[in-house]
Every structure is written in structure tokens, then in C-alpha cells.
Design an enzyme around this catalytic site. Structure first.
Site, PDB file in Angstrom:
ATOM      1  N   ASP A  52       1.601  -4.290  -0.015  1.00  0.00           N
ATOM      2  CA  ASP A  52       1.523  -3.421   1.060  1.00  0.00           C
ATOM      3  C   ASP A  52       1.904  -1.914   1.090  1.00  0.00           C
ATOM      4  O   ASP A  52       1.532  -1.044   1.403  1.00  0.00           O
ATOM      5  CB  ASP A  52       2.250  -4.050   2.310  1.00  0.00           C
ATOM      6  CG  ASP A  52       1.636  -5.262   2.642  1.00  0.00           C
ATOM      7  OD1 ASP A  52       0.262  -5.512   2.415  1.00  0.00           O
ATOM      8  OD2 ASP A  52       2.480  -6.275   2.780  1.00  0.00           O
TER       9      ASP A  52
ATOM     10  N   ASP B  42      -0.445  -6.500   8.007  1.00  0.00           N
ATOM     11  CA  ASP B  42      -0.542  -7.374   6.958  1.00  0.00           C
ATOM     12  C   ASP B  42      -0.437  -8.735   7.614  1.00  0.00           C
ATOM     13  O   ASP B  42       0.201  -8.680   8.748  1.00  0.00           O
ATOM     14  CB  ASP B  42       0.330  -7.090   5.887  1.00  0.00           C
ATOM     15  CG  ASP B  42       0.332  -8.337   4.822  1.00  0.00           C
ATOM     16  OD1 ASP B  42      -0.892  -8.692   4.450  1.00  0.00           O
ATOM     17  OD2 ASP B  42       1.326  -8.977   4.537  1.00  0.00           O
TER      18      ASP B  42
END
Length: 777
Positions: free
Chosen positions: A669, A466
Site C-alpha cells: 500500500d 485496503d
């Protein structure tokens, strides 16, 4: 024998209560017919609500028929073998592990397996202390215990102390060992049951009928050695391992429970007559109008009808900067509203919301994993039958060609084979290395949540990151102040920070913080005006100050001149740019960005040198993502992606044969972290990300991934060495116990020496595992 790998609950017809959504039996007493359909309810209260306004509830639950998948109680599944499904707690018939609930609830339920195993552990530990004192009393100077109670009484006391531990404390292990034989699936419990039962029964026989043993197996006083303490200690240590494992496994549902806890419990619904009411979230239906006040969580997914605000959507996008919302904007349930008030229309409720989908994906991905103990069980599947065959051949050989008394020799040598093949070392091979490795990892700033992460980490060939909070710091900062003469940077920054101090814009905090770092004294502002989506204006020190985008300056007929190219260069580098004007004349620009962590570039260089493919997966805009990727030299960039697509992207990489690790820090996430073979969370991120991941980097330093991979390789090598030690001792000891030296030398391996060999193998395994504390990582 055929094994049923999936056991279903009886399929009796069930109906869905249209008010609360609960599953209701067909013979439920609360019923009501409406529009030619008959509905069933869980209680009189739901029935009364439905009768008062049936159309409202039918918008959310239009289907009155039986539920497609009726459930009559909690279903339990095995984390190693998810195809095993039962309607109650128990043990997996394949691996012997305790089953766990298939559906995670907000409140953590009581774990009957953990409670029972903890009780067995405590009782076993208490009884093992005096048992060890009796068994090892002859090692004390002067043998005070033996002189006090005598060898005969001491043996019966050992029997009395060991029997509850073995027969009651070890009963679940005997049951699982027997089931493994019935289902033809040998595992660790097969070895445990064989070793403990042989040691205990041999000791009972030596206590009750020692005359059955030949002289070669008798001690100096004429007695036969007993192994009550070995049997009891093995049971107690196995119980300890089970308790630690069950406690660790109970935490795997913490991520899902944390996700469930994000949703608000109530919502403020606007009625048709204009009145407002707070109702439980379960009563919200598609089409309802809802008010979201400042600071409240958005109740469900929907569309803004009225109002302006900035909503913190970091759980969805991972972007640290809140998103501005206006009529027509979409909002997501469980995100946090800023300072404005919104009126929205519910579009997705219940199981259809984005949060509910994230919960399902995290739970499914967690259940799909296999722990490292499977490696030992696969080896045990061959080892256990081999030991049993060796013991049987030993018995037959001695019974046919052995000296008199043949049967006694046959039985005792077969027992010696089984005792030396005790699973102590094999059982310690994996957990000892894992225990030392997790402790070593903690000193390196790397926390492993489970053993599987250690096992798989070394095999990862694709690392997915990420952006916000993982590659970058996750905190927007003022990066540039560019001015036109005669203005200075401090003058322009002081004016715009004074203006922004009264702003609700997401970038205001970064600008004000930048002024504070330069120790600039801010001035009061007046006439503050917010131009939604464009910028702000006001008066500072008697001067008209404007801070906004190119569109706002164009409205005021302020030319950008050479600053337009400078601003575009900053945007390409991933910065957010706003222009500053004073008294209707351009004074400069300010740029805000989320800076890359200082250690990120070094970590990525080392990972790239190991041959890993590096991918960035982010909800941020393409321009910002590509700018970061260009600076770091990433192999691939996938931008502007939502959480459900993140997990799908991980699945696509896995389908292509990739072993994927995902590094992230936000709630958004969590599904991808759970789906990846190894999830890596930043310790500076959210708790939910850390609960979903197998590895946590305490300081959020990506160099920890390099250390984690090195520790993974060292640990798995250490486990293989431990297994080699364990099997090496068995491979040497089993022939000796079987009596291969007797024809040439007349020598037999006493069970006492067999037990000593077991101890040596265990000590070797422990000593080798401890080497990980000083290994170079």
C-alpha cells in the site's frame, strides 16, 4: 527580476559502466573495445570482470553510449516547490525552506543544515538565559541585578550577549529574508528578518547614541528602552522551529530507505557447469538462473523453473495467506520464500523490478506535497509589503509635517510600526496549534506525521481502503466446521488439525489454531502426503484422513452431496472452504476467513454519514472483496490489483477532482499511501506503510479516521483564529504606532508598548491554541 526556478548541473557527457551501472565520465581511464563499441568503467575491477565475460554484462546493460541524464553530484530540491532543483544544499529562493536530496539512499546522509541550525540553537539558548536575567532584572524585588551592575553596564552587557545570537545565530534568516526581497517572494523569513533587525538596530542605537531619541521615548532615568532580549529570543525560537522541522522532514525518506532495505544483498546464481555461487545482487542479469532456498528472499522478479513452495507476497498483494508456487509461476523480488526450494529465471532486474518501481513512486509522491506553512506564506506575501509601506508612509508623514526634530520622530515612529508588526504571533499561529493538535491526537490513538495531514484531512471527500489488515483483522481464522452425522465438529476438527500440523499449506496454521482454541488434544499423524494445489492426506488414529478441495475428492470418488451448495454459500461470503473425508467418506467441511474488524462497520457508518465516498482497493480476489464490500456497504470495489495500479487508481480519482485519503497497512500500500492527499496507516501493520502515511491509527481502529477529521476541522479553525488574533493586533497597533492619535491627544506609542502589544498577541495565540486540548472531538 526574472527568477530561474530550475537550476541544472552542467551537462557534460557521461557513460554507464556496464558492470555496476555507475555513471562514468567520458575521459575515464578504464576503457575496453568490444564488438566495435568502446565501453568505459569506473575502476580496474569492473574492467577485468567485463573482459572475462562481456556477453553476461551486456545482457543487463546493452547500451554503451552516454547516459541519457548525466548527474554530477546529488541534486537537491524544495519539498514545497519541487520545480526548484540545485546541485547542492541551500535554501529555496521562493519559500526559504532548506533544500533536501532529491534521491533517497539506503544510508541516511548527514544533514549539514540540521547540524548548523542545531549549533546555532544551542548557542542562542545558552546566551539568552543571562540576557533575559539582565533585561527582566528590574522586575525582581529590590532590583538586585540593576544595583549590582548598574543600568549603563547592563545595557552594554545585553548588547554583548545579544549580538552573537542575532548576528551569527540569525544570519541564515537575514540571508533568506534578503533573498525573498531579491526574488520578490515575501515569506516568513522576510518578516523575521525585518522584525529582528529593527528591534536589534533600535536597541544598538539606544545604547550607543541615546541622545538621538526625544524625551517622550525616554525612561525615568533618561535612558531609552532596548529590545535586545526580544531580538535574541525571536532568533532562538525560530532556530528551534527550524531544528524540529528539519528533523521531521528527515523522516520522510525513512519509508523509501525501508523499501530499499527489503531487497537482499546477494543472490545464489546457478552456473552453466552446475556449480552455484553467491554474487552481489547488482551482478544479476536477465536470464540468469537463481536458487531461492527456504526462508530466503526472492532476489529479483522472475519465473519459477523448478520446485514447489509457498511464498509470502503480502508486500505485493496485501494477502495474509502465502501464495503457492510451482514451475511456471511468477515471483516478485523481496518476497519471502517458505519451506520449499525454488529455481527461478531472472526476468526483471535493477530499476525494472516491482520493488524499484514502488520505491520510485513513493519518493515521487512524497516530493509532490505542500506543507501547511504555505498558507501563512501566502498571507505573508501581502502582509509584509503592507507593513513596509505603512512604515514608509509613517516616515514620510512625520518628516514632512511632524514637529521638531522631524527626522528623529520620523525614524522612531517608522521603527515603532515595524516593531509592532513583528512576526512573533504570526509565526506561532500555525506551529502552536499543530503542536497541541498532534498531542491531542496521540491521546485519541491518532498519530499525525506532518502538519499537512492535519490541514488536508478535513477536506477529504473520498476514502480508499485496503481490505486485508485494514477493514479486516489480517489474520486468517477458522470460522466454520460443518459436519455430517454421526460426526461432531470437535471430532472432525481434531482429525484434520492433527493432519495439518505436519502440513506446509498456508491455511494449516489457522486450522491448528482453531483446534487449540477449542482445547482439542491432537494426535500423531503418519503417511502424510501433500497433493499440490489440491490438499493433504494421511493417517490419524488409524483412520485415513483427507482434507482438500473438490478436485481431490473427485479423484477419490467421494460425493459432495448437499455440501456443495453449503460450500458455495461460504465462498460467496468470502471464506476459503476445504472438505474433510475420513475412510473415503465425506465427514464435513472447514472454512477459514479473515474476519472484519469489530469496529469497522461503525466507523464506515459515521464516515458515510459525513458524505464521504468509500472505495475498497485490494489485491485480493474479486469474490472475497465483493463479499466484504457487501457486508460493509461500500460504494465501489476494485479487486485483484497490483501496487503500481493502486497508485494509478488514486491518481485517476485525484484527476477527477477528488480529495483522496488512502487507508492501508502493508508494504504493497506504500505507493498509494504516499500518492493520496492523506495516507492513513494501521499501527498494527508494517513500518513502511506507517512511514509512507501522514496519519497512523495506533490500534488500527478505523474510528480513528472519524476522530482525525474532527481534530483536523478543529485545528484549522483554531489556526484561522490565531491568524485573526495576530493580524487584529497588528491592524490596531500599526495605526497607533504610526501616531494617528498624536494630532488629537499628543500621544505616541512607545516602542516599549509596541513590544508589549507583540507579547499580548503572542500570549493570545498560545492561549487559544491550548483550547484544543479540551475541545470536544
Amino acid at each position: 527580476m526574472r527568477i530561474a526556478l530550475r537550476e541544472e548541473a552542467p551537462a557534460t557527457a557521461a557513460y554507464t559502466d556496464p558492470v555496476c551501472g555507475m555513471q562514468v565520465r567520458e575521459d575515464a581511464p578504464h576503457r575496453w573495445a568490444h564488438a566495435g563499441q568502446e565501453y568505459r568503467f569506473c575502476c580496474a575491477g569492473c574492467l577485468a570482470k567485463f573482459r572475462a565475460d562481456p556477453d553476461r554484462y551486456l545482457r543487463a546493460h546493452p547500451a554503451p553510449g552516454p547516459a541519457p541524464e548525466p548527474v554530477h553530484g546529488a541534486l537537491y530540491t524544495c519539498p514545497m516547490h519541487p520545480q526548484i532543483v540545485r546541485d547542492g544544499p541551500g535554501a529555496c529562493p521562493i519559500c526559504g525552506m532548506a533544500l533536501e536530496p532529491q534521491t533517497v539512499t539506503l544510508e541516511e546522509p548527514a544533514n549539514p543544515e540540521l547540524i548548523a541550525m542545531t549549533r546555532r540553537l544551542r548557542v542562542g539558548a545558552v546566551l539568552c538565559v543571562p540576557l533575559l536575567a539582565l533585561a527582566m532584572g528590574d522586575l525582581l524585588p529590590g532590583r538586585p541585578i540593576e544595583r549590582s551592575v548598574g543600568p549603563g553596564l547592563a545595557r552594554w552587557l545585553e548588547l554583548a550577549l545579544a549580538s552573537p545570537v542575532v548576528l551569527w545565530g540569525g544570519w541564515p534568516f537575514f540571508v533568506r529574508g534578503w533573498e525573498s526581497i531579491v526574488h520578490r517572494s515575501a515569506n516568513m523569513f522576510t518578516l523575521i528578518a525585518l522584525g529582528v533587525s529593527v528591534a536589534y538596530l533600535e536597541s544598538v542605537l539606544a545604547t550607543v547614541a541615546p541622545q538621538l531619541f526625544p524625551v517622550a521615548f525616554r525612561q525615568a532615568g533618561g535612558g531609552v528602552a532596548t529590545y535586545f532580549e526580544a531580538a535574541a529570543v525571536i532568533v532562538t525560537l525560530v532556530a528551534l522551529g527550524q531544528v524540529l522541522e528539519l528533523r521531521a522532514r528527515s523522516r520522510t525518506g525513512a519509508a523509501v530507505r525501508a523499501l530499499l532495505g527489503l531487497a537482499p544483498k546477494t543472490a545464489r546464481r546457478l552456473r552453466d557447469d552446475g556449480a552455484e555461487e553467491d554474487v552481489p545482487l547488482e551482478e544479476i542479469a536477465v536470464g540468469d538462473r537463481l536458487r531461492v532456498r527456504p526462508g530466503e528472499k526472492v532476489p529479483v522478479d522472475g519465473i519459477v523453473l523448478e520446485g514447489l513452495s509457498a511464498v509470502d507476497e503480502s508486500m505485493v498483494s496485501g494477502e495474509s495467506i502465502p501464495s503457492e508456487k510451482a514451475p511456471g509461476s511468477r515471483v516478485v523480488g523481496a518476497t519471502v520464500n517458505g519451506t520449499g526450494s525454488l529455481v527461478m529465471r531472472a526476468e526483471k532486474v535493477g530499476a525494472e523490478t516491482l520493488l524499484a518501481r514502488i520505491v520510485r513512486m513513493v519518493a515521487q509522491a512524497q516530493r509532490s506535497r505542500a506543507p501547511i506553512q504555505e498558507l501563512v506564506d501566502r498571507v505573508s506575501a501581502f502582509f509584509v509589503p503592507a507593513v513596509v509601506v505603512a512604515a514608509a508612509l509613517t516616515f514620510v508623514a512625520w518628516a514632512v509635517v511632524g514637529p521638531e526634530p522631524r527626522m528623529a520622530y520620523a525614524v522612531l515612529n517608522a521603527i515603532a510600526v515595524l516593531i509592532i508588526a513583528c512576526p512573533c504571533a504570526l509565526g506561532l499561529a500555525t506551529p502552536m496549534s499543530i503542536m497541541v493538535a498532534t498531542g491531542r491526537g496521540a491521546t485519541l490513538g491518532v498519530l499525525f506525521r506532518d502538519a499537512e495531514a492535519i490541514q488536508v484531512m478535513r477536506s477529504v471527500d473520498t476514502l480508499v481502503f485496503d481490505k486485508t489488515g485494514t477493514l479486516t483483522e489480517g489474520k486468517p481464522k477458522l470460522t466454520h466446521v460443518v459436519v455430517l452425522p454421526p460426526w461432531t465438529e470437535d471430532d472432525v476438527l481434531r482429525l484434520v488439525a492433527s493432519l495439518e500440523r505436519g502440513s506446509e499449506h498456508p491455511l494449516a496454521a489457522a486450522i491448528v489454531a482453531g483446534a487449540a482454541e477449542r482445547k482439542l488434544a491432537l494426535a500423531p499423524s503418519s503417511g502424510f502426503v501433500s497433493h499440490t494445489g489440491k490438499g493433504v492426506a494421511g493417517t490419524v488414529d488409524g483412520r485415513a484422513v483427507l482434507l482438500g478441495n473438490a478436485a481431490l475428492l473427485a479423484e477419490r470418488k467421494i460425493e459432495l452431496g448437499p455440501f456443495e451448495a453449503r460450500a458455495e454459500a461460504l465462498r460467496t461470503a468470502g471464506h476459503t472452504v476445504t472438505y474433510a473425508a475420513v475412510d473415503d467418506a465425506l465427514a464435513g467441511l472447514v472454512a477459514v476467513a479473515d474476519p472484519i474488524k469489530p469496529t469497522t462497520a461503525e466507523a464506515l457508518r459515521e464516515l458515510r454519514a459525513e458524505g464521504l465516498r468509500l472505495v475498497m482497493l485490494t489485491g485480493d480476489s474479486g469474490t472475497s472483496a465483493r463479499a466484504v464490500a457487501a457486508q460493509l456497504g461500500l460504494d465501489e470495489v476494485i479487486a485483484a490489483i497490483l501496487p503500481d495500479r493502486k497508485a494509478d487508481t488514486i491518481k485517476e480519482l485525484q484527476a477527477g477532482g477528488r480529495i483522496v485519503a488512502m487507508a492501508g497497512d502493508g508494504i504493497n500500500d506504500a505507493p498509494a499511501l504516499a500518492q493520496a492527499q492523506v495516507g492513513i496507516a494501521m499501527g498494527t501493520g508494517t513500518d513502511i506503510a506507517m512511514e509512507s502515511a501522514g496519519v497512523t491509527l495506533v490500534q488500527g481502529d478505523l474510528r480513528g479516521i472519524v476522530r482525525a477529521r474532527r481534530l483536523s476541522r478543529a485545528t484549522m479553525g483554531n489556526i484561522r483564529q490565531n491568524l485573526l488574533f495576530a493580524f487584529g493586533y497588528n491592524a490596531l497597533g500599526i495605526p497607533l504606532a504610526a501616531g494617528v492619535l498624536y494630532p488629537a491627544f499628543g500621544w505616541l506609542l512607545s516602542p516599549m508598548f509596541a513590544a508589549a502589544a507583540m507579547s499580548v498577541s503572542s500570549v493570545s495565540v498560545i492561549a487559544n491554541a491550548l483550547r484544543l486540548r479540551t475541545s470536544r472531538i
